[in-house]
Design a protein around this motif. Structure first.
Motif, short mmCIF file in Angstrom:
data_model
loop_
_atom_site.label_atom_id
_atom_site.label_comp_id
_atom_site.label_asym_id
_atom_site.label_seq_id
_atom_site.Cartn_x
_atom_site.Cartn_y
_atom_site.Cartn_z
N SER A 127 -51.80 67.00 -40.03
CA SER A 127 -51.46 66.62 -38.65
C SER A 127 -51.96 65.23 -38.30
CB SER A 127 -52.04 67.63 -37.66
OG SER A 127 -53.44 67.47 -37.54
N LEU A 128 -52.93 64.73 -39.07
CA LEU A 128 -53.61 63.48 -38.71
C LEU A 128 -53.07 62.24 -39.41
CD1 LEU A 128 -57.34 64.63 -38.66
CD2 LEU A 128 -55.86 64.17 -36.70
N ARG A 129 -52.06 62.39 -40.19
CA ARG A 129 -51.53 61.25 -40.93
C ARG A 129 -51.25 60.07 -39.99
NH1 ARG A 129 -50.71 62.80 -46.03
NH2 ARG A 129 -50.33 65.01 -46.45
N ARG A 130 -51.95 58.96 -40.24
CA ARG A 130 -51.80 57.70 -39.49
C ARG A 130 -52.22 57.82 -38.02
NH1 ARG A 130 -46.08 55.29 -41.94
NH2 ARG A 130 -46.73 55.38 -44.14
N ARG A 131 -52.90 58.88 -37.66
CA ARG A 131 -53.37 59.03 -36.28
C ARG A 131 -54.82 58.60 -36.12
NH1 ARG A 131 -49.91 62.52 -33.22
NH2 ARG A 131 -48.45 63.68 -34.54
N VAL A 132 -55.58 58.56 -37.24
CA VAL A 132 -57.00 58.20 -37.17
C VAL A 132 -57.33 57.11 -38.18
CG1 VAL A 132 -57.77 60.46 -36.31
CG2 VAL A 132 -57.65 60.06 -38.78
N ASP A 133 -58.42 56.39 -37.87
CA ASP A 133 -58.94 55.39 -38.80
C ASP A 133 -60.07 55.97 -39.64
OD1 ASP A 133 -57.37 53.07 -37.77
OD2 ASP A 133 -58.49 53.52 -35.94
N LEU A 134 -60.75 56.98 -39.06
CA LEU A 134 -61.88 57.60 -39.75
C LEU A 134 -61.91 59.09 -39.45
CD1 LEU A 134 -64.57 57.46 -41.37
CD2 LEU A 134 -65.72 56.92 -39.21
N LEU A 135 -62.03 59.88 -40.52
CA LEU A 135 -62.14 61.34 -40.41
C LEU A 135 -63.47 61.77 -41.03
CD1 LEU A 135 -60.84 64.14 -39.79
CD2 LEU A 135 -59.90 64.06 -42.11
N VAL A 136 -64.29 62.47 -40.24
CA VAL A 136 -65.60 62.90 -40.72
C VAL A 136 -65.75 64.41 -40.57
CG1 VAL A 136 -68.11 62.69 -40.49
CG2 VAL A 136 -66.65 60.69 -40.08
N ALA A 137 -66.09 65.07 -41.66
CA ALA A 137 -66.42 66.49 -41.61
C ALA A 137 -67.94 66.64 -41.64
CB ALA A 137 -65.82 67.22 -42.80
#
Length: 200
Positions: free
Chosen positions: A93-103
């Protein structure tokens, strides 16, 4: 820069406490998958807590809400995300929506401490399972748990996983795929904030 943080972890490991502190400090929009899931039924009971159908609806609604919020805000999702296929829903769902993804993967290997935390909860959420049922849910999630790895992140954005042990109150390790300088600076800031709040 647009950032999404999400928690991964079992019952009573400290996900909500840390997620709320991070959201407040960094001024992120806070989403609770548990609260969203419970809002989908008139009365949330132990039976509903074990319903995979309800869990799936809860995760899908939470993920959809996060993608809408990300248009204007950074977001943190408070959830267990204990199954890899649900995490993939988030990545897709996040493709090209965020610059950084952190778990933020939070674990407490000390089961005695987990049981103690559950039993010390003074007020369980309205229409939620009782303490004995929370322990059953913890045991079920433990059996099904898929530990995360950075290789599962099917997303082009910078990404990282922070592994936290709330038994010893320390960051045990990190897995990082970051190229952008802004992402690197934000991640360093996040690590410092987490270290400051562990054990509080």
């Amino acid at each position: 820069m647009r950032v999404l943080i999400f928690t991964i972890g079992k019952t009573a490991v400290g996900k909500t406490t840390l997620a709320k502190r991070v959201a407040k400090k960094l001024k992120f929009e806070y989403l609770s998958e548990g609260s969203i899931k419970k809002s989908l039924v008139e009365k949330y009971t132990y039976k509903e807590s074990l319903s995979e159908t309800l869990r799936n609806f809860g995760y899908k609604k939470t993920i959809k809400m996060s993608t809408v919020l990300l248009k204007n805000k950074n977001v943190i999702i408070d959830a267990s995300f204990h199954k890899k296929f649900r995490r993939k829903w988030l990545y897709d769902s996040l493709r090209r929506r965020v610059d950084l993804l952190v778990a933020i993967y939070i674990d407490c290997p000390n089961k005695t401490k987990i049981i103690s935390r559950i039993n010390k909860r003074k007020l369980m959420p309205k229409n939620s399972e009782n303490q004995a049922d929370s322990i059953k849910v913890y045991n079920k999630i433990s059996k099904e748990f898929n530990v995360p790895n950075i290789t599962e992140f099917s997303i082009e954005a910078d990404s990282a996983i922070i592994f936290i042990n709330t038994d010893t109150n320390e960051i045990s390790k990190t897995q990082i795929k970051i190229k952008n300088k802004k992402s690197e600076l934000f991640f360093t800031k996040l690590i410092k904030h987490i270290i400051k709040n562990l054990g509080k």
